[in-house]
Write an enzyme that holds these catalytic residues in place. Structure first.
Site, PDB file in Angstrom:
ATOM      1  N   GLY A 130      41.562   7.783 -43.560  1.00 57.60           N
ATOM      2  CA  GLY A 130      41.009   8.907 -44.285  1.00 57.60           C
ATOM      3  C   GLY A 130      39.582   9.195 -43.884  1.00 57.60           C
ATOM      4  N   SER A 131      38.861   9.697 -44.844  1.00 54.75           N
ATOM      5  CA  SER A 131      37.501  10.137 -44.548  1.00 54.75           C
ATOM      6  C   SER A 131      36.589   8.984 -44.186  1.00 54.75           C
ATOM      7  CB  SER A 131      36.929  10.867 -45.776  1.00 54.75           C
ATOM      8  OG  SER A 131      36.919   9.990 -46.888  1.00 54.75           O
ATOM      9  N   THR A 132      36.931   7.785 -44.622  1.00 62.75           N
ATOM     10  CA  THR A 132      36.069   6.642 -44.312  1.00 62.75           C
ATOM     11  C   THR A 132      36.510   5.904 -43.062  1.00 62.75           C
ATOM     12  OG1 THR A 132      37.416   5.297 -45.763  1.00 62.75           O
ATOM     13  CG2 THR A 132      35.443   6.286 -46.706  1.00 62.75           C
ATOM     14  N   GLY A 133      37.397   6.458 -42.335  1.00 64.47           N
ATOM     15  CA  GLY A 133      37.907   5.744 -41.162  1.00 64.47           C
ATOM     16  C   GLY A 133      39.262   5.172 -41.485  1.00 64.47           C
ATOM     17  N   ASP A 152      32.090  11.832 -59.113  1.00 64.52           N
ATOM     18  CA  ASP A 152      33.256  12.274 -58.331  1.00 64.52           C
ATOM     19  C   ASP A 152      34.536  11.772 -58.978  1.00 64.52           C
ATOM     20  OD1 ASP A 152      34.619  13.578 -56.345  1.00 64.52           O
ATOM     21  OD2 ASP A 152      34.491  11.928 -54.919  1.00 64.52           O
TER      22      ASP A 152
END
EC number: 2.7.11.1
Length: 1462
Positions: A74-77, A201
């Protein structure tokens, strides 16, 4: 994982459909960009796995953590599963490539060069925050490692997945289940907020579920510490869940923003969808900003209430965490069970923080962490706070970070020093906190490593906490979180250098189902979860992967080996399981099987973790039976595990069923309670309705009796103060049977020449009657006439100047000959001991006959500021007092009382009362109409009702007012000067009136436009010359009070070329039935500067007709004309403005009549009343003394608000009213009175106008005259009972009338019919009056159109509501309701004048049956009761009737409440 969803959100911002145009608000653009930038946080960075990852060696081991399969990208790798090789604990490893750190750098917190090697601010802050928090509902951070290429965050592994996926799969949840999750979310957020940490968030994608369906809050990439002195600024989070203050780009508090997000989550759990949703990001943000959403009706009342409170747009109004926890929605469900009994959260309030001794004792790395946490706060500031004796957040966070460091340091040391099997049996941590007590950094904890900690104040010795390992080479890992002084470094094993069997690796990559099963078994075991559990789980899962081939050799190996061989094996074993995983597996198998052999009984329910250590296994030859038994035992263990899992499932289902049943029973109980409550309310309502109906009937009966009493023509005594005389008070009748001035001379003198308004008691002059018959008019009492006295000649006008009679249309019967009026004035002043002047005189010094000179002096005195107060009182007492402000009754009564006390003995008033009585007997139009305010009673009350402060002279002049201010004789039914009691001097309009011209509120003096008509007449000079000008005709329209309804009805009749007549007609028409805007109580017409050019021919004959009149020199006449011209020039603009204003009034139905006052100044032989407009903001700059002018008693039909122009006494100049100027005025008067051909006023209403061109004035006014073209007609005979006037009036109904209603004005002696007749009479000078009238009807003009607005008002457009409430109470109730409706949006443009009881407003079309309804409400104070008039200005009848019904209901309700309060 949440990272995938985050990436999808990020793409929404980048989609082409979301490119914003410049037309949209910059604020939303800013927020969109800000939200896009916010994705550069740790949890929101759009970073794909680097291509270089494929080229470099894959990292498979991180310290004690063995990496397994990839859980997600995902967005964090990526996120990989990991297992602790010593404890067997599972974890999720978030791998962040360092190549992306530059993208993560926050420009606001950019690192300096010396800190360039440190982690990005966002990542470092997330790590620090996760170190601080430990809660059963918050994901824990176990460890942080790094190498040359990557950063590894070892996080708690939560196998249940995202709440988002669960919600998508299940749809909307039952309330009990949703609240169970919601409570856990709130508990976790509450714990965060105790540290002033805000998540920012929150969304279902960042809420994870473990095996037991417990919530875990994850993803702290957006989290921040909120410092008290500073609000948060970054617009971050997901747009669907972000609060309005974040979306609006404002600085905000983090806690209310988190509560908003929780409210969105609760809504989603209960409904299965989001409250704010749109494909277009801009529209979505605008929806969030508005805070408007659809609440599903199926939600429970408690759920609706809580969601509504959580989703308040204003963060200050939003509910708090504490209030949420005590809300009925959460209170009706039991607290969620947390399976983390071994975990205790930290009570930050009970922390005993030891004082730090010195700067040297402060850990430098933790100090840097605190600097990052407090938004890059200066380290010196933090040090000073750490050393201060007071408690502060810095100390608390320092303590927590120290505690975290010591815990993980001890665990690391334990891992380094213990290599035996027992180390695998230590309790694994389910969160970042364990039951370990740490005193402080100096004393350390109860571990063997305490002494090592004491050797240095920093456990990080030579390296920064978050700095890359510089000493490590290649892929050497360093534990950057819990590194001891001599850290142990682990060489990273890779897929290229590993030498172990492939099947071992396969066992590591256990499926999620295996992990779930493993966790299930551990969850149902006793409190301890150790390595044995993990190992047994592995054994149980082996058949699923490798089958018996893996298990069969293991026991034989164990049985054939001795202790020595076992030790050797222990030393040599290495592999993908870690240092001792394979050996552990072997030993556990031996332990299980040997126990089974020794104990023939089946396995007890005691967890495996509690089994005793196995004894040394005996060496024996394996047999097939033994293998079979052991295989059976293995399968029995698996079966036992399945049984336990089934038991857990059954318990969960039973709990769910129980909760469902409880929920159903609760709902049924609530429904039954609601039904009972509704039935009870219905019964109570019925009882109340019955009571109210009875009370209402009684009230209506009493009100009807009261109304009948008040409506009686003889019952108005209670309307004013007790010393006022009622309308029904009988005044001594003058006994006049004729209008001949010589008839009843004594009587006329005693009464100041006031004629009787009653046709039965007045004999109209025969000559006048013949003249009228020539025009086809029978002189009969008209229901609408001001003066029933007949027309007279100029000689009569002369007398009417002294003792003015009401004109034919204004007062048909009040016409008298000039000789009679002159005598009446002279004798009246003498006989009454100056009573007529008494009101004007403050010194009460005149006990003798009043001369013109004295009168002029008094007039000048009244003009001066020194008597401004008196002027106010006079105005209040004479006219304005009749219409008092409903909120200033006391003040008005005081003024009236003062005036009355000074004028208690006025013979004129007595005659007026007598005349009034006669008029009442004759004409039903005199019956009081409650729709007119108290001021309108002035004409009906006896002359004593109003003090005559101006004296006899004032009385006569008041009726002679030439001005278009509609000479209203109505009230004072008596007297040639119906202006009795009203000071001759003009009342100057208060500046408020002028200011209102543009704003269209209520203007209190005759409309400026009308007044300016006077100016024109004056300027024309020809104003009212001898008998050629019939004042009655000109002022016939004036029969009614000037109101917004009449407005400019007669303007349409004016000829385009005759501006003067136009102005005159305008003014006359402006005074209509309800001049309710005019009454300006106690205020003086400062705005309308006295163009004292209107003079009144005060013909003074001291005892009879033989008065010698001296003519003043022509230069006086020149002066007068000059002033008139100057006034006209000054007021040109004002006049135009007023005309425009009238047109606007037609459109807006505001009909705010601009009123002005008039002052008479003697500059010519003829005296006319000039409008005081130069002082007005529109007119000129002339400023007459404030309050110097006064109202004369209204001669108009109702006297409501009408501030009629007041004829000036001859030669009354606008000097300061010094008494020593009386002589000058006397001389001036002599000159003036001697002019034979000028200044004789034909009617009491008429003022004389000085002019050098008498012929011109004749032509000017002849078109309004009913008299033939002759010099001086004689007084006509009394009008017959039925006159063609009525028919003429009927014919004229269609014409724009001044009066809004048909029939009689019950406060007026003039009916609409007579006024219509007047308008018909307004024709060209030479032709038949009826022709002229018809011509005026067929010739449209702008003025006629502007008058249409007022003529539109008909009787059906006015509703009268009588009530026992006082005016003040009524205004208060209506004002309150209007304010509520205004807030609600169902009414607009509300204008409330509490002083005059006037209310106006506009009801939008959607609330008024499809058409905008403009209305006005007038409240009339009747002392002990009041009357309310609802007037429709514009709109349909249905909407107006609805408004009337609503107002009626409000009034009745208030009356009932008033009765109840008694």
């Amino acid at each position: 994982m949440s990272t995938v969803v985050n990436r999808r959100s990020s793409h929404q911002f980048d989609s082409p459909s979301n490119h914003l145009d410049h037309s949209s608000s910059m604020n939303v653009d800013k927020v969109v960009q800000s939200v896009t930038n916010a994705t550069k946080r740790l949890s929101q960075i759009s970073t794909n796995t680097n291509n270089s990852n494929k080229k470099r060696k894959t990292q498979n081991k991180i310290g004690p953590w063995k990496l397994g399969r990839t859980l997600g990208r995902g967005s964090t790798g990526r996120v990989r599963l990991a297992k602790n090789t010593t404890t067997g604990q599972l974890a999720a490893v978030k791998i962040v490539p360092k190549s992306n750190f530059k993208k993560l750098e926050n420009p606001k917190y950019k690192r300096s060069k010396e800190d360039a090697t440190r982690l990005p601010y966002g990542i470092e802050r997330e790590i620090i925050i996760m170190k601080l928090i430990s809660h059963p509902n918050i994901m824990g951070l176990y460890d942080v490692w790094e190498n040359k290429n990557d950063l590894y965050l070892i996080l708690e592994y939560i196998e249940g997945g995202e709440l988002f996926d669960y919600l998508i799969k299940r749809g909307k949840l039952q309330e009990y289940e949703a609240i169970n999750y919601f409570k856990q979310i709130i508990n976790g957020i509450n714990y965060l907020h105790q540290f002033n940490i805000c998540h920012r968030d929150l969304k279902p994608e960042n809420l994870l579920l473990d095996f037991n369906k417990n919530i875990k809050i994850a993803d702290f990439g957006m989290a921040a510490l909120e410092v008290k002195e500073k609000l948060l600024e970054t617009s971050c989070g997901s747009p669907h869940y972000a609060s309005p203050e974040i979306v609006a780009g404002k600085n905000y508090h983090g806690a209310p923003s988190d509560i908003w997000s929780c409210g969105i989550i609760l809504f989603a759990l209960l409904t299965g969808h989001l409250p704010f949703d749109d494909e277009n990001i801009r529209k979505l943000l605008l929806k969030v900003q508005s805070g408007k959403f659809n609440m599903p009706p199926e939600l429970s009342f408690e759920a609706k209430d809580l969601i509504t409170k959580m989703l308040k747009v204003n963060p200050r109004e939003r509910i708090t965490i504490d209030a949420i926890l005590t809300h009925p929605l959460l209170a009706k469900y039991p607290e969620p069970t947390v399976s983390y009994s071994s975990t205790t959260t930290l009570d930050i309030n009970s922390i005993n923080i030891k004082q730090i001794e010195s700067v040297d004792k402060i850990d430098k790395e933790i100090l840097k962490n605190l600097s990052v946490l407090f938004h890059n706060c200066d380290e010196k500031t933090i040090i000073s706070r750490l050393l201060s004796p007071n408690r502060c957040p810095e100390k608390m966070f320092y303590y927590l970070l120290m505690k975290y460091r010591n815990e993980h340091l001890s665990n690391s040391n334990s891992f380094n020093s213990s290599n035996d099997v027992d180390s695998a049996r230590s309790l694994p941590r389910s969160t970042s906190y364990v039951k370990t007590t740490v005193t402080d950094h100096a004393t350390g904890e109860k571990h063997t490593t305490v002494k090592k900690i004491q050797q240095s104040s920093s456990i990080y010795s030579n390296r920064s906490l978050l700095k890359k390992s510089t000493s490590a080479k290649g892929n050497v890992l360093s534990n950057i979180t819990n590194r001891p002084n001599t850290p142990k470094q682990f060489s990273a094993s890779s897929s290229f250098n590993k030498k172990k069997a492939l099947h071992s690796k396969t066992q590591i990559y256990a499926s999620r189902s295996r992990n779930a099963s493993s966790r299930s078994l551990k969850s149902n075991s006793s409190t301890g979860r150790n390595g044995n559990n993990a190992s047994v789980t592995s054994v149980n899962k082996i058949p699923e992967i490798t089958g018996a081939t893996v298990l069969q050799p293991i026991p034989s190996m164990a049985m054939n080996r001795g202790d020595e061989q076992q030790n050797k094996t222990k030393k040599n074993l290495t592999g993908t399981f870690g240092n001792k995983s394979l050996l552990n597996f072997q030993l556990i198998c031996e332990e299980v099987f040997e126990n089974d052999k020794e104990n023939s009984k089946p396995v007890s329910k005691t967890p495996v973790s509690q089994l005793p250590p196995p004894p040394p296994p005996p060496i024996e030859t394996p047999t097939s039976r033994t293998n079979s038994v052991k295989r059976g035992k293995t399968w029995s263990l698996a079966r036992r595990e399945r049984e336990l899992a089934e038991q857990v499932r059954q318990r969960n289902e039973a709990r769910e069923n129980k909760l469902k049943a409880e929920e159903l029973a609760r709902k049924e109980l609530e429904q039954e309670k609601k039904r009972i409550a509704e039935e009870k309310k219905r019964l109570e309502q019925q009882e109340r309705e019955l009571d109210e109906k009875q009370k209402l009937q009684e009230k209506q009966k009493a009100a009807l009796e009261k109304l009948q009493k008040h409506q009686s023509a003889h019952d108005f005594e209670g309307l004013f103060a007790s010393n006022r005389r009622s309308v029904t008070d009988m005044a001594p009748s003058s006994g006049m049977s004729s209008l001949d001035p010589r008839a009843h001379m004594v009587s006329r003198a005693n009464t100041i020449g006031s004629p009787n308004l009653s046709s039965s008691s007045v004999n109209i002059d025969e000559n006048a009657s013949k003249v009228l018959h020539k025009f086809g008019i029978d002189v009969a009492p008209s229901p609408k006439r001001f003066s029933r006295a007949s027309k007279t000649s100029t000689s009569k006008n002369l007398s009417s100047f002294l003792a003015p009679t009401v004109s034919r249309n204004l007062s048909s019967q009040l016409k008298t000959s000039s000789s009679k009026n002159l005598a009446g004035y002279l004798h009246g002043t003498t006989d009454t001991n100056g009573s007529a002047i008494a009101a004007k005189k403050k010194d009460n010094s005149t006990n003798k006959a009043l001369t013109i000179e004295e009168f002029n002096a008094k007039e000048r005195t009244s003009m001066s500021p020194s008597i401004s107060k008196a002027s106010v009182n006079k105005r209040n007492s004479n006219q304005s007092s009749y219409y008092r402000s409903m909120f200033s009754d006391n003040g008005n009564d005081d003024n009236v009382t003062k005036v009355r006390t000074r004028e208690s003995h006025l013979s004129v008033q007595e005659e007026e009362e007598m005349d009034m009585e006669n008029a009442i007997d004759e004409d039903i139009s005199l019956i009081p109409n409650p729709r007119f305010s108290r001021f309108s009673f002035g004409g009906l009350l006896g002359s004593n009702t109003v003090a005559n402060e101006e004296g006899d002279w004032t009385i006569m002049n008041s009726t002679l007012n030439h001005s278009n201010t509609v000479v209203r004789r109505t009230h004072n039914k008596s007297s040639t000067m119906l202006g009795l009691g009203i000071k001759m001097r003009d009342t100057t309009t208060i500046k408020e009136d002028e200011e209102f011209e543009d704003e269209k509120p209520f203007i209190s003096v005759p409309s400026s436009e009308d007044d300016e008509g006077n100016t024109h007449k004056n300027k024309r000079g020809g104003l009212r010359d001898s008998g050629n000008y019939d004042f009655d005709e000109e002022h016939s329209v004036a029969s009614t009070a000037n109101t917004e309804y009449s407005d400019v009805a007669s303007q349409g009749q004016q000829r385009p070329g005759s501006h003067t007549i136009h102005q005159l007609e305008t003014e006359l028409s402006n005074f209509d039935l309800l001049s309710y805007r005019v009454a300006d109580i106690g205020k003086v017409n400062k705005h309308k500067p006295s163009i004292v050019d209107s003079k009144e021919t005060l013909l003074k004959n001291h005892s009879s007709d033989e008065a010698t009149i001296e003519v003043k020199e022509d230069n006086n006449e020149h002066d007068f004309n000059d002033k008139i011209k100057q006034h006209y020039d000054d007021n040109g603009d004002s006049e135009e403005d007023d005309e425009d204003e009238d047109e606007e009034e037609e459109d807006d139905d505001d009909d705010d009549d601009a009123r002005s006052s008039f002052e008479a100044r003697p500059h010519s032989h003829n005296y006319s009343l000039a409008e005081i407009t130069s002082e007005s903001p529109v007119g000129g700059g002339y400023e007459s003394p404030s309050i110097a002018n006064d109202f004369k008693k209204s001669r108009h039909s109702t006297g409501i608000f009408s501030t009629t122009q007041f004829p000036r006494s001859p030669y009354v100049v606008n000097n300061n009213g010094d008494s020593n100027k009386d002589e000058n005025s006397q001389q001036q008067t002599k000159h003036m009175l001697n002019d034979g051909h000028k200044g004789l006023i034909t009617s009491p209403v008429q003022d004389t106008f000085g002019s050098k061109k008498p012929v011109e004035s004749n032509s000017l006014f002849r078109r309004l005259s009913l008299n033939p073209n002759r010099a001086a007609p004689k007084a006509p005979a009394p009008p017959p009972p039925s006159a063609p006037t009525s028919s003429a009036a009927k014919a004229n109904i269609s014409q724009p009338l001044s009066s809004p209603t048909k029939g009689h004005n019950r406060f007026s002696r003039i009916s609409i019919g007579s006024k219509n007749m007047l308008q018909k009479e307004d024709k060209s000078t030479k032709s038949n009056w009826f022709k002229k009238f018809f011509h005026s009807l067929t010739t449209p003009s702008t003025k006629e159109q502007s008058g249409n607005s007022s003529s539109k008002v008909a009787s059906k457009d006015i509703k009268i509501i009588d009530t026992s409430l006082t005016a003040a109470q009524l205004i208060r109730v209506i004002k309150y309701q209007l304010e509520l409706k205004k807030i609600e949006g169902s009414i607009s443009k509300v204008d409330i004048d509490e002083e005059f009881g006037l209310i106006s407003g506009v009801i939008p079309s959607k609330f008024a049956n499809g058409r905008k309804l403009k209305f006005k409400i007038e409240v009339i104070d009747l002392i002990n009761s009041s009357s309310l008039h609802v007037i429709k200005m514009k709109g349909n009848d249905k909407g107006f009737q609805s408004l009337v019904n609503i107002v009626t209901f409000i009034i009745k309700k208030e009356e009932q409440d008033k009765i109840c309060r008694r």
